[in-house]
Design a protein around this motif. Structure first.
Motif, PDB file in Angstrom:
ATOM      1  N   THR A  39       0.845  -1.198   0.000  1.00  0.00           N
ATOM      2  CA  THR A  39       0.000   0.000   0.000  1.00  0.00           C
ATOM      3  C   THR A  39       0.880   1.247   0.000  1.00  0.00           C
ATOM      4  O   THR A  39       1.980   1.252   0.560  1.00  0.00           O
ATOM      5  CB  THR A  39      -0.926   0.045   1.227  1.00  0.00           C
ATOM      6  OG1 THR A  39      -0.135  -0.001   2.424  1.00  0.00           O
ATOM      7  CG2 THR A  39      -1.894  -1.127   1.213  1.00  0.00           C
ATOM      8  N   SER A  41       0.905   5.322   1.001  1.00  0.00           N
ATOM      9  CA  SER A  41       0.235   6.368   1.771  1.00  0.00           C
ATOM     10  C   SER A  41       0.125   7.640   0.936  1.00  0.00           C
ATOM     11  O   SER A  41       0.857   7.838  -0.038  1.00  0.00           O
ATOM     12  CB  SER A  41       1.017   6.657   3.055  1.00  0.00           C
ATOM     13  OG  SER A  41       1.112   5.499   3.862  1.00  0.00           O
ATOM     14  N   ASP A  42      -0.799   8.490   1.331  1.00  0.00           N
ATOM     15  CA  ASP A  42      -1.011   9.758   0.633  1.00  0.00           C
ATOM     16  C   ASP A  42       0.005  10.786   1.124  1.00  0.00           C
ATOM     17  O   ASP A  42      -0.234  11.508   2.093  1.00  0.00           O
ATOM     18  CB  ASP A  42      -2.445  10.246   0.872  1.00  0.00           C
ATOM     19  CG  ASP A  42      -2.718  11.577   0.175  1.00  0.00           C
ATOM     20  OD1 ASP A  42      -1.851  12.031  -0.597  1.00  0.00           O
ATOM     21  OD2 ASP A  42      -3.795  12.146   0.411  1.00  0.00           O
ATOM     22  N   TRP A  43       1.145  10.845   0.430  1.00  0.00           N
ATOM     23  CA  TRP A  43       2.148  11.852   0.749  1.00  0.00           C
ATOM     24  C   TRP A  43       1.884  13.164   0.011  1.00  0.00           C
ATOM     25  O   TRP A  43       2.455  14.196   0.348  1.00  0.00           O
ATOM     26  CB  TRP A  43       3.544  11.348   0.366  1.00  0.00           C
ATOM     27  CG  TRP A  43       4.056  10.252   1.238  1.00  0.00           C
ATOM     28  CD1 TRP A  43       3.400   9.655   2.281  1.00  0.00           C
ATOM     29  CD2 TRP A  43       5.334   9.614   1.161  1.00  0.00           C
ATOM     30  NE1 TRP A  43       4.173   8.678   2.852  1.00  0.00           N
ATOM     31  CE2 TRP A  43       5.380   8.632   2.185  1.00  0.00           C
ATOM     32  CE3 TRP A  43       6.441   9.761   0.336  1.00  0.00           C
ATOM     33  CZ2 TRP A  43       6.482   7.819   2.393  1.00  0.00           C
ATOM     34  CZ3 TRP A  43       7.548   8.952   0.537  1.00  0.00           C
ATOM     35  CH2 TRP A  43       7.571   7.987   1.558  1.00  0.00           C
ATOM     36  N   SER A  47      -3.814  13.108   3.261  1.00  0.00           N
ATOM     37  CA  SER A  47      -5.022  12.481   3.792  1.00  0.00           C
ATOM     38  C   SER A  47      -4.643  11.146   4.438  1.00  0.00           C
ATOM     39  O   SER A  47      -3.514  10.683   4.333  1.00  0.00           O
ATOM     40  CB  SER A  47      -6.047  12.251   2.676  1.00  0.00           C
ATOM     41  OG  SER A  47      -5.652  11.168   1.850  1.00  0.00           O
ATOM     42  N   ALA A  48      -5.612  10.528   5.095  1.00  0.00           N
ATOM     43  CA  ALA A  48      -5.360   9.230   5.725  1.00  0.00           C
ATOM     44  C   ALA A  48      -5.590   8.079   4.749  1.00  0.00           C
ATOM     45  O   ALA A  48      -5.530   6.907   5.139  1.00  0.00           O
ATOM     46  CB  ALA A  48      -6.258   9.062   6.943  1.00  0.00           C
ATOM     47  N   THR A  50      -5.109   5.503   1.416  1.00  0.00           N
ATOM     48  CA  THR A  50      -4.014   4.700   0.874  1.00  0.00           C
ATOM     49  C   THR A  50      -4.382   4.171  -0.504  1.00  0.00           C
ATOM     50  O   THR A  50      -5.566   4.056  -0.851  1.00  0.00           O
ATOM     51  CB  THR A  50      -3.676   3.501   1.786  1.00  0.00           C
ATOM     52  OG1 THR A  50      -4.841   2.677   1.925  1.00  0.00           O
ATOM     53  CG2 THR A  50      -3.198   3.964   3.152  1.00  0.00           C
ATOM     54  N   LYS A  52      -3.960   0.862  -2.745  1.00  0.00           N
ATOM     55  CA  LYS A  52      -3.615  -0.562  -2.694  1.00  0.00           C
ATOM     56  C   LYS A  52      -3.093  -0.992  -4.065  1.00  0.00           C
ATOM     57  O   LYS A  52      -3.740  -0.754  -5.084  1.00  0.00           O
ATOM     58  CB  LYS A  52      -4.840  -1.386  -2.308  1.00  0.00           C
ATOM     59  CG  LYS A  52      -5.370  -1.078  -0.914  1.00  0.00           C
ATOM     60  CD  LYS A  52      -6.640  -1.846  -0.612  1.00  0.00           C
ATOM     61  CE  LYS A  52      -7.817  -1.296  -1.396  1.00  0.00           C
ATOM     62  NZ  LYS A  52      -9.101  -1.954  -1.026  1.00  0.00           N
ATOM     63  N   ASP A  76      -8.374   3.406  -1.707  1.00  0.00           N
ATOM     64  CA  ASP A  76      -9.345   3.017  -0.688  1.00  0.00           C
ATOM     65  C   ASP A  76     -10.416   4.112  -0.567  1.00  0.00           C
ATOM     66  O   ASP A  76     -10.289   5.194  -1.164  1.00  0.00           O
ATOM     67  CB  ASP A  76      -8.645   2.736   0.643  1.00  0.00           C
ATOM     68  CG  ASP A  76      -8.134   3.999   1.331  1.00  0.00           C
ATOM     69  OD1 ASP A  76      -8.220   5.097   0.738  1.00  0.00           O
ATOM     70  OD2 ASP A  76      -7.640   3.888   2.467  1.00  0.00           O
ATOM     71  N   LEU A  79      -9.169   7.692   0.307  1.00  0.00           N
ATOM     72  CA  LEU A  79      -8.431   8.362  -0.762  1.00  0.00           C
ATOM     73  C   LEU A  79      -9.360   8.755  -1.910  1.00  0.00           C
ATOM     74  O   LEU A  79      -9.185   9.814  -2.528  1.00  0.00           O
ATOM     75  CB  LEU A  79      -7.308   7.453  -1.265  1.00  0.00           C
ATOM     76  CG  LEU A  79      -6.350   8.057  -2.300  1.00  0.00           C
ATOM     77  CD1 LEU A  79      -5.675   9.310  -1.753  1.00  0.00           C
ATOM     78  CD2 LEU A  79      -5.298   7.037  -2.731  1.00  0.00           C
ATOM     79  N   GLN A 151       8.032   5.273  -3.067  1.00  0.00           N
ATOM     80  CA  GLN A 151       7.508   5.035  -1.727  1.00  0.00           C
ATOM     81  C   GLN A 151       7.580   3.554  -1.386  1.00  0.00           C
ATOM     82  O   GLN A 151       7.860   3.187  -0.246  1.00  0.00           O
ATOM     83  CB  GLN A 151       6.055   5.509  -1.638  1.00  0.00           C
ATOM     84  CG  GLN A 151       5.879   7.016  -1.691  1.00  0.00           C
ATOM     85  CD  GLN A 151       4.415   7.401  -1.668  1.00  0.00           C
ATOM     86  OE1 GLN A 151       3.910   7.966  -2.622  1.00  0.00           O
ATOM     87  NE2 GLN A 151       3.719   7.092  -0.588  1.00  0.00           N
TER      88      GLN A 151
END
Length: 201
Positions: A39, A41-43, A47-48, A50, A52, A76, A79, A151
């Protein structure tokens, strides 16, 4: 000279029979595939959510053939709610001792739902090769002018298997033709052998 011709046909029929079975066996034993998943992450916007991602690939690469590596990705729910801010999915695949098409690196605007992208790799190395897929999630300003800042990374070792250069379906058809010729030559051998025995009876 006449006594040698039936034997020659028999040898040829046996050779074609063995070759035909070998060509057909290629379709009967498909290449094994495996997969890896991670997964991101939203860099980009913090946001929280992700992304996939899963990569599916063959454990063996056939020489003289295009082997497919498929990357599947899906945002997800969290996102997906933030896609209006603009995201770009950056993916790059490389493997030593091979030719990769259509291009090693691709930048794809992230959209809702499940999507996939495929590379085709033709190995020219004789032994195993190592593949690597680097992935990153950026904002809409992400440019391919700069090297990817991954990432997550997928390390993919490939074994190399020699191929006759034909696809499984083409190999199957060639095998059937060889079997047909083998049966034809065997029938001719039987007829000529009976004729020879009758002439010497």
């Amino acid at each position: 000279m006449k006594t040698k011709r039936p034997i020659t046909l028999l040898v040829l029929a046996i050779a074609l029979l063995l070759m035909g079975v070998a060509f057909i066996a290629k379709r009967a034993v498909p290449a094994q595939t495996t997969s890896q998943a991670q997964t991101l992450s939203d860099w980009a916007h913090g946001s929280a959510g992700t992304l996939k991602v899963m990569v599916n690939y063959p454990t063996e690469l056939l020489t003289n053939q295009k082997n497919t590596i498929t990357l599947t990705y899906e945002a997800d729910p969290t996102l997906q709610q933030n896609l209006t801010y603009g995201y770009v999915f950056d993916a790059e695949f490389d493997a030593n001792g091979s030719v990769i098409t259509p291009q090693k690196r691709v930048l794809m605007p992230l959209e809702s739902g499940r999507h996939s992208y495929s590379w085709e790799v033709v190995p020219f190395a004789k032994s195993e090769i190592n593949g690597i897929i680097q992935l990153s999630l950026g904002d809409s300003n992400l440019s391919g002018a700069y090297a990817i800042s991954p990432q997550v990374t997928f390390d993919i070792p490939f074994e190399i298997r020699q191929s006759n250069g034909l696809s499984p379906n083409a190999s199957f058809i060639v095998g059937l033709v060889m079997l047909g010729l083998a049966l034809l030559f065997l029938l001719i051998f039987i007829l000529l052998n009976k004729k020879f025995l009758g002439a010497n009876g």
